[in-house]
Design a protein around this motif. Structure first.
Motif, PDB file in Angstrom:
ATOM      1  N   ALA A   1       0.830  -1.201   0.000  1.00 18.83           N
ATOM      2  CA  ALA A   1       0.000   0.000   0.000  1.00 18.83           C
ATOM      3  C   ALA A   1       0.865   1.251   0.000  1.00 18.83           C
ATOM      4  O   ALA A   1       0.557   2.233  -0.678  1.00 18.83           O
ATOM      5  CB  ALA A   1      -0.918  -0.019   1.224  1.00 18.83           C
TER       6      ALA A   1
ATOM      7  N   TYR B   1      -7.322   2.681  -4.734  1.00 17.23           N
ATOM      8  CA  TYR B   1      -6.980   1.745  -3.659  1.00 17.23           C
ATOM      9  C   TYR B   1      -8.226   1.534  -2.811  1.00 17.23           C
ATOM     10  O   TYR B   1      -8.898   2.495  -2.422  1.00 17.23           O
ATOM     11  CB  TYR B   1      -5.846   2.277  -2.788  1.00 17.23           C
TER      12      TYR B   1
ATOM     13  N   PHE C   1      -5.785  -2.829  -5.481  1.00 14.35           N
ATOM     14  CA  PHE C   1      -5.223  -1.705  -6.224  1.00 14.35           C
ATOM     15  C   PHE C   1      -5.720  -1.824  -7.667  1.00 14.35           C
ATOM     16  O   PHE C   1      -5.455  -2.830  -8.325  1.00 14.35           O
ATOM     17  CB  PHE C   1      -3.690  -1.735  -6.188  1.00 14.35           C
TER      18      PHE C   1
END
Length: 840
Positions: A16, A413, A438
């Protein structure tokens, strides 16, 4: 300036933080450098003019002039004047709309400052909408060969629903599989689950949609319009769009220099649902922004057979917003949404003598007391419930080049956290899933030449799902990477539109082995690692596989006259199996099912043919669509029986199901006829018919029994009729008044998948709905409040939808009452209020 787009996804090491770094870097580039020097001509063009009534010549105040592809527009003032600044050079579709008038849809060329007046004709017939889903540019539905429908804000506001999917289920060809009033999954022409891709503001929605009782994590108040593709859309969107796309579109931003908002409230009588939503949105100095907060809460719904249905309350909180910049070179927007839902799911347990609902209070579950009336009416969420949280951050960008081409780049995201609490004596989740997704979507739109509109692109996603934090393990942890590239083109002639393209997709899938042991503190199962795996139970094994497929479509529309047009389309769809279908092996809380997967599945491929005819005159609109769909490796869930014909039980209290694959054939039609009888132009008589048949063709070399010859979850023949009066008077404080009466008829569904007791036939039923409402104006003739009083199932009919999962929640089949399972919602009356806010 040099712009480089780099998608760097190193499978299984992509974090992330890495995504956020790239995300912020790209946004910094957009806002820091003089991008207009690379992209569109820095000369700012302006479109201005007047919008008037064609017959009288009077100015139309409040008319909308909007460019869907540029996401910019204006609203006319009291003189009918509009002005749109900072327009890039090129050819763009513009839509001019005003309530009660026929919309004008034109493609215009912007090269310099341009003056263009629009004279609108008063019309009682609803015009074809402009759509942006699944096409190379904004297009009129009438000229789009792909079967697509649009659901307007007016439809959403003037119909009663409990969630956004329920709101569109009245549209021909669209249904919903439900698990109570707040959990609905879209079905299009008999297909659903991972065969339908849901988009929110252009970003694909990802949130464990493989689950029966996993709904769509979107605030229904934030949706202004819904576009639905009814058929394969894999060409543009890849896997999971085999059956179609549901695109949930937020409201447009206000005109430049304006700050607008709204406060909405809603109350429903059946389950005591109350909720509210507040929104503010602004547009100043090329900076646009929007924010919304919503809340709704309900207790258990009721019907005349079951009374209040224990375990169907919910409490949902939503927050979303966006900020962006619109310039001559294009636009760049950043958005977020937060969804938090405490959702009860019933298990259907009852007292055998009284038929009253009971509840589990101990882990041993040796005795279940009857649920009291006070508990049935309470808004308190029960200990056994689901807690679903969904977070989304995304950016949508559109960069226009000097040669007229443009790039659209969308990155997102999402984090989905699902906790299903199944232990009555301990507040720990049984199923605990954390899904990180994602998404990326990059498209290049070539400059339009000689009527050709062409785009090419690449899109996909990377997912990492953690399934090891709970006490029950129905699926393993897994990682998945999707990528697909495509080319799509559209050619416009005078009366003929041609469209088509090709795509190639691949998905790499890898799920991890999982060992379980006993937690010494709780006594429940837990994931174990390393040396603790010796002697432990192995619930899942390592599995990795790659799936791929080629898809495409070709279609045409032909306009015979101003009133009559026809379309034809052939499309091939593709879907890779989902995690549950491949690897499931465990109890899924909230479903009463022990689920088994099959690691040998191949991708599904469909081939669908569509034919459509549209006739639109002054007093009647007719739309007919026919479809035929053949699917290879169609995956469906089937109940398992033991060697003696009884239910196969691996875990007591749960039926055992396993996914199967076969050839499938679906076909049917949708017909809508809207009549506006002369001279009663204020009266509308709208009718819809949906027919879909699903046949299980089995597997080559194996005999198929009569009980298995139909597909599961196929909706019955359905008709919908509405008689509505629209009164446009502006005398007194009221305007835009309406009153309506609706009838929904659902035929009996005897074409069910009866094999092994998987489904049962469903009786037919007829429902009546009614409503009235309108706008309240102040002395300055400005709307200060919109209101609707709506009623569904006003005669309180007890019925079961064939797509109601609660129909099968019955501990005592064949009981003396003559009623098995849980019935749908009874009479429901709702009051909706909306207060528009204007600050300048």
């Amino acid at each position: 300036m040099l712009v480089v787009t780099c998608i760097r996804i190193q499978a299984y090491n992509f974090t992330a933080m890495r995504f956020i770094q790239y995300f912020l870097f790209s946004i910094t580039i957009v806002f820091t450098f003089p991008v207009q020097s690379v992209f569109a001509n820095p000369v700012k063009s302006t479109l201005s003019g007047k919008v008037t009534d064609k017959k009288s010549g009077h100015a139309l105040e409040g008319a909308s002039v909007y460019f869907p592809d540029l996401k910019t527009g204006a609203v006319t003032n009291a003189s009918g004047y509009y002005e749109i600044n900072n327009l890039p050079n090129g050819r763009y579709l513009v839509e001019v709309k005003y309530v009660g008038y026929k919309a004008q849809i034109q493609t215009i060329s912007i090269q310099a400052n341009l003056t263009m007046d629009f004279a609108l004709e008063a019309s009682i017939v609803e015009e074809s909408e402009v759509v942006v889903t699944g096409t190379s540019k904004a297009t009129s539905i009438r000229k789009n060969p792909v079967p697509i429908t649009s659901v307007s804000k007016q439809f959403l506001q003037q119909n009663l629903s409990t969630n956004i999917i329920d709101a569109i289920a009245k549209v021909p060809g669209i249904n919903a599989v439900t698990t109570g009033p707040n959990v609905s999954k879209p079905f299009i022409r008999g297909l659903g689950y991972n065969r339908i891709l849901t988009l929110y503001d252009g970003v694909r929605q990802e949130g464990q949609q493989w689950g029966d009782e996993h709904g769509i994590e979107v605030d229904q108040n934030s949706v202004e319009k819904v576009e639905v593709i009814k058929g394969p859309a894999s060409l543009i969107y890849g896997s999971d769009a085999l059956a179609g796309v549901v695109n949930l579109i937020p409201a447009n931003f206000p005109p430049p220099g304006k700050t607008l908002g709204e406060v909405a409230a809603n109350y429903q009588t059946n389950n005591g649902e109350f909720g509210g939503s507040g929104m503010l949105s602004g547009n100043k100095n090329d900076i646009i922004w929007r924010g919304r907060a919503s809340y709704k809460e309900a207790t258990n719904y009721q019907n005349k057979y079951d009374g209040r249905v224990y375990g169907t309350g919910f409490r949902e909180t939503d927050l979303n917003g966006m900020v962006g910049i619109n310039k001559t070179w294009g636009y760049s927007h950043i958005g977020f949404s937060l969804f938090d839902d405490l959702q009860e799911i019933p298990d259907g347990s009852r007292d055998s003598a009284t038929r009253k609902f009971t509840k589990q209070i101990t882990e041993a579950d040796t005795f279940r007391p009857i649920v009291s009336d006070a508990e049935l009416k309470s808004y308190t969420i029960t200990p056994l419930h689901q807690h679903v949280q969904h977070y989304r951050f995304y950016t949508a960008n559109n960069f226009i080049f000097k040669d007229g081409g443009r790039i659209a780049l969308n990155l997102g995201y999402q984090k989905s956290i699902r906790r299903e609490f199944s232990h009555p004596e301990m507040a720990i989740p049984g199923l605990y899933l954390i899904l990180n997704t994602f998404t990326y979507d990059a498209k290049y739109y070539f400059h339009e030449r000689n009527g050709w509109s062409v785009m090419g692109g690449v899109n996909g996603m990377y997912q990492k799902n953690d399934a090891e934090k709970g006490t029950e393990f129905v699926i393993p942890s897994y990682k998945q990477f999707d990528v697909g590239g495509f080319i799509f083109g559209k050619k416009s002639y005078q009366k003929l539109e041609l469209a088509g393209g090709l795509r190639y997709d691949t998905r790499h899938f890898d799920n991890s082995a999982l060992y379980t042991g006993t937690n010494p503190v709780t006594g429940f199962d837990m994931a174990v690692y390393g040396a603790d795996t010796v002697g432990a139970n192995q619930a899942f094994y390592n599995y990795n596989h790659s799936f791929s497929g080629v898809t495409g479509s070709i279609g045409a529309t032909y306009t015979f006259s101003k009133e009559l047009s026809a379309k034809v389309n052939i499309a091939r769809g593709y879907r890779a199996p989902n995690i549950s279908e491949i690897s499931a092996n465990g109890v899924h809380p909230g479903t009463n099912i022990y689920q088994l997967g099959n690691p040998d599945f191949k991708p599904e491929f469909s081939l669908q043919e569509d034919i459509g005819i549209n006739y639109n005159s002054q007093h009647i609109t007719i739309n007919l669509e026919l479809f035929n769909n053949n699917i290879q490796n169609y995956i469906f869930n089937q109940k398992l029986l033991g060697v003696n014909g009884q239910d196969s039980v691996i875990v007591p209290g749960n039926e055992t199901f396993q996914f199967q694959a076969a050839k499938a054939h679906l076909y049917g039609t949708e017909l809508s006829v809207d009549i506006h009888p002369h001279p009663l132009d204020w009266l509308h008589f709208e009718n819809g018919l949906s027919v879909v048949y699903g046949n299980n063709l089995g597997v080559s070399g194996k005999t198929l029994s009569d009980s298995a010859k139909y597909l599961p979850f196929i909706p019955p023949v359905h008709t919908f009729s509405e008689l509505r009066a629209n009164i446009k008077t502006k005398s007194g404080p009221f305007t835009n008044l309406f009153a309506k009466l609706q009838m929904e008829w659902n035929a009996a569904q005897n074409r069910a998948y009866l094999a092994y007791g998987t489904e049962t036939p469903t009786a037919g039923y007829t429902l009546f709905n009614a409503g009235f409402g309108g706008d309240i104006m102040n002395k300055k003739k400005k709307v200060v409040c919109s209101f609707s009083l709506l009623g569904n199932n006003i005669f309180d009919v007890a019925y079961q939808s064939h797509l109601n999962r609660l129909k099968y929640f019955e501990p005592y089949p064949g009981n003396a009452s003559g009623h098995n399972g849980i019935y749908n919602m009874g009479r429901n009356i709702a009051l909706k209020l909306n207060f528009p806010l204007r600050f300048n």
